[in-house]
Design a protein around this motif. Sequence first.
Motif, mmCIF file in Angstrom:
data_model
loop_
_atom_site.group_PDB
_atom_site.id
_atom_site.type_symbol
_atom_site.label_atom_id
_atom_site.label_comp_id
_atom_site.label_asym_id
_atom_site.label_seq_id
_atom_site.Cartn_x
_atom_site.Cartn_y
_atom_site.Cartn_z
ATOM 1 N N ASN A 313 -31.772 -34.975 40.152
ATOM 2 C CA ASN A 313 -30.662 -35.912 39.988
ATOM 3 C C ASN A 313 -30.555 -36.873 41.155
ATOM 4 N N ILE A 314 -30.242 -38.129 40.850
ATOM 5 C CA ILE A 314 -29.775 -39.046 41.875
ATOM 6 C C ILE A 314 -28.428 -38.519 42.368
ATOM 7 N N VAL A 315 -28.245 -38.498 43.686
ATOM 8 C CA VAL A 315 -26.985 -38.007 44.246
ATOM 9 C C VAL A 315 -26.285 -39.132 45.010
ATOM 10 N N GLN A 316 -25.028 -38.896 45.306
ATOM 11 C CA GLN A 316 -24.192 -39.948 45.880
ATOM 12 C C GLN A 316 -24.640 -40.335 47.295
ATOM 13 N N THR A 317 -24.732 -41.631 47.537
ATOM 14 C CA THR A 317 -24.903 -42.160 48.879
ATOM 15 C C THR A 317 -23.751 -43.116 49.167
ATOM 16 N N VAL A 318 -23.293 -43.110 50.406
ATOM 17 C CA VAL A 318 -22.194 -43.972 50.830
ATOM 18 C C VAL A 318 -22.721 -44.876 51.936
ATOM 19 N N PRO A 319 -22.844 -46.183 51.680
ATOM 20 C CA PRO A 319 -23.419 -47.089 52.680
ATOM 21 C C PRO A 319 -22.462 -47.352 53.826
ATOM 22 N N SER A 320 -23.015 -47.872 54.900
ATOM 23 C CA SER A 320 -22.227 -48.272 56.060
ATOM 24 C C SER A 320 -22.778 -49.601 56.561
ATOM 25 N N SER A 321 -21.947 -50.654 56.472
ATOM 26 C CA SER A 321 -22.394 -51.994 56.815
ATOM 27 C C SER A 321 -23.653 -52.307 56.008
ATOM 28 N N TRP A 322 -24.757 -52.670 56.669
ATOM 29 C CA TRP A 322 -25.985 -53.033 55.949
ATOM 30 C C TRP A 322 -26.927 -51.856 55.748
ATOM 31 N N LEU A 323 -26.531 -50.677 56.178
ATOM 32 C CA LEU A 323 -27.364 -49.484 56.004
ATOM 33 C C LEU A 323 -27.046 -48.851 54.649
ATOM 34 N N ASP A 324 -28.045 -48.793 53.770
ATOM 35 C CA ASP A 324 -27.834 -48.247 52.433
ATOM 36 C C ASP A 324 -29.106 -47.566 51.974
ATOM 37 N N GLY A 325 -29.000 -46.802 50.890
ATOM 38 C CA GLY A 325 -30.179 -46.127 50.385
ATOM 39 C C GLY A 325 -29.889 -45.343 49.124
ATOM 40 N N VAL A 326 -30.940 -44.776 48.571
ATOM 41 C CA VAL A 326 -30.872 -43.978 47.356
ATOM 42 C C VAL A 326 -31.389 -42.587 47.682
ATOM 43 N N ALA A 327 -30.798 -41.565 47.058
ATOM 44 C CA ALA A 327 -31.199 -40.191 47.345
ATOM 45 C C ALA A 327 -31.238 -39.372 46.066
ATOM 46 N N ALA A 328 -32.081 -38.348 46.063
ATOM 47 C CA ALA A 328 -32.180 -37.437 44.920
ATOM 48 C C ALA A 328 -32.304 -36.015 45.414
ATOM 49 N N TYR A 329 -31.860 -35.090 44.564
ATOM 50 C CA TYR A 329 -31.974 -33.663 44.864
ATOM 51 C C TYR A 329 -32.627 -32.954 43.696
ATOM 52 N N ASP A 330 -33.742 -32.291 43.969
ATOM 53 C CA ASP A 330 -34.419 -31.435 43.003
ATOM 54 C C ASP A 330 -33.988 -30.006 43.292
ATOM 55 N N GLY A 331 -33.062 -29.485 42.483
ATOM 56 C CA GLY A 331 -32.508 -28.164 42.725
ATOM 57 C C GLY A 331 -33.485 -27.039 42.485
ATOM 58 N N THR A 332 -34.522 -27.284 41.684
ATOM 59 C CA THR A 332 -35.517 -26.242 41.434
ATOM 60 C C THR A 332 -36.358 -25.994 42.681
ATOM 61 N N ARG A 333 -36.819 -27.082 43.300
ATOM 62 C CA ARG A 333 -37.653 -26.959 44.502
ATOM 63 C C ARG A 333 -36.837 -27.022 45.785
ATOM 64 N N LYS A 334 -35.527 -27.370 45.660
ATOM 65 C CA LYS A 334 -34.649 -27.520 46.821
ATOM 66 C C LYS A 334 -35.180 -28.584 47.793
ATOM 67 N N ILE A 335 -35.440 -29.765 47.231
ATOM 68 C CA ILE A 335 -35.929 -30.893 48.016
ATOM 69 C C ILE A 335 -34.929 -32.040 47.923
ATOM 70 N N VAL A 336 -34.536 -32.578 49.074
ATOM 71 C CA VAL A 336 -33.721 -33.786 49.152
ATOM 72 C C VAL A 336 -34.621 -34.922 49.619
#
Length: 555
Positions: A313-336
């Motif tokens: 799943n794509i998970v929530q990211t909260v940007p700060s000023s110009w710093l932003d990004g996208v994140a995902a969590y694979d719960g089966t493999r436990k990888i962020v």
Amino acid sequence: MRFFIASLLVIAGLAVPSPALAAGNTLTVNVGTAVRPVTHVASGGLYAVDTGTTVPAELHLNHLTQPPPGTQQLGNGATTPCCDGLQVAAKVTSAGAQQFWRLPDIYPGFPYGWVSWSDWESKVTTMVNARVAATGTTNVDGYELWNEPDWTWNTSAAGTFNAGWTRTYQKIRTLDATTPIAGPSISYYNHDYLVSFLTNARDTGTLPDVIVWHELDLHDYLNVGADVADYRAIEASLGISARPISINEYASPDQVDIPSVAAHYMAVFERYGVRDAERAYWYEAGTLNGLLYNNSPTASYWPYKWYGDMSGNIVQTVPSSWLDGVAAYDGTRKIVNVVFGGDSGANTVQVNGLSALGSQVSVTLNKTGVTGRTTNSSATTVSTSTYTVSNGGITVPVSGMLAEAAYQLVITPASGVTTWQQRYEAENATVVNAARLGASSASNGGYVGRIDGSSTSRDQSFVDFTVNVPTARSYTMTVGYANATGATATQGLAYNGGAWSTISYPATAAWGVFGSTVSTTVTLKAGYNVIRLAKGSPNFAGGTGYAELDYLNLA
């Protein structure tokens, strides 16, 4: 396709205005807050693939916009037409993508040289009939009726665009009642234009199946959230059901090759619910819009490769000023997996919700170069460290950041990580003429249902799983499913374009309730393979009954 003042400034050697950047910002990643299934929304392009393009499977392309069969378009200084959607269809499908056909690119020039209504309707008939006749071609999920009509439609010769849309839509539906229709494809988000367009489309029964506009100005990623919200309000005010949103051209000509800009667009498209988005075609065709140079990676390739590595799943990211990004969590493999950028100097990534990974985690930080579209480039590993999880989270300092570069954080348990992915969620796969749905009993919370079509290549329903295995051998493939028909159902099974077999699903208690599995054996090559489970597909007679898919697992 538009030509901007900003481009002229760049050509003239003048500076393009950019935001003030300051260190000391924190990107927050909330692993426990799922946003949507991973589908690699931003991984696409306009004129991205030609017959000579090598498409790396690791990118997990989502969606493309290609010219139609018989295209005569000579875009961006080209001397011969390229990228014909029918000619590259097999390549698009094997890459796991779907595609629109941009019908007005049958014309040789841009802006388009309108001739007459009889000429246009003859062209439309030829293009649509070519699609209908291509019975072995799948993954064409839309006709794009026009491109940037807010400035390329010849009102004096062809009448209003709204009337032209209605006439063209109705013409297509006499020839093909199945393939979705996409539009209006305006050059920038325009509230008043869309209200007028959608009112006419509603009143004439010609609403697009997919709504399309472009985000092409400098820093347009800042506008995506407001534009989506405004569009949804227009739908509600007009009593129109929600349409999928396609931003099938994004990034300005001077930003399309900046890796951190790619991370910004990935973040906002995922955050605000865009279905698909395509990198703009400003320069040459067939290079995945600058991700490849001589079929090898450029600096901008790497954020898309890291994005392609995401699963779960794509998970929530909260940007700060110009710093932003996208994140995902694979719960089966436990990888962020976090892809981010946009600020300079020393900044921080705060990652919360890591309790399931244990008391200590391994953190790898990677970064891209910033060398543009005509230089091959590799990503580099900045550091690999072990962090102690405190109050369910970690704080990762990232020093010496370049505002133009993209960065990746990969967070795993400190030990016991599987070396290859074995579980593949159906909702992360390529879903053709079916629907991604949610259920509490489904693995990872999502599944694919309504896998119902089997009559023609325009409505056949299937799910393509792109899997990556370490060795060539036979694997036991276990499929999680539901089947509430009361009898055994079957689907077709094929991989890497090989022969069809069938897989049987005994009846289960209810739709959308999971826990049942069936297993079979598949023989795969080392590396990437595409496994198709189908109700209907070219060269397959069709499945019996119906089944919903939760996941497949390889062992």
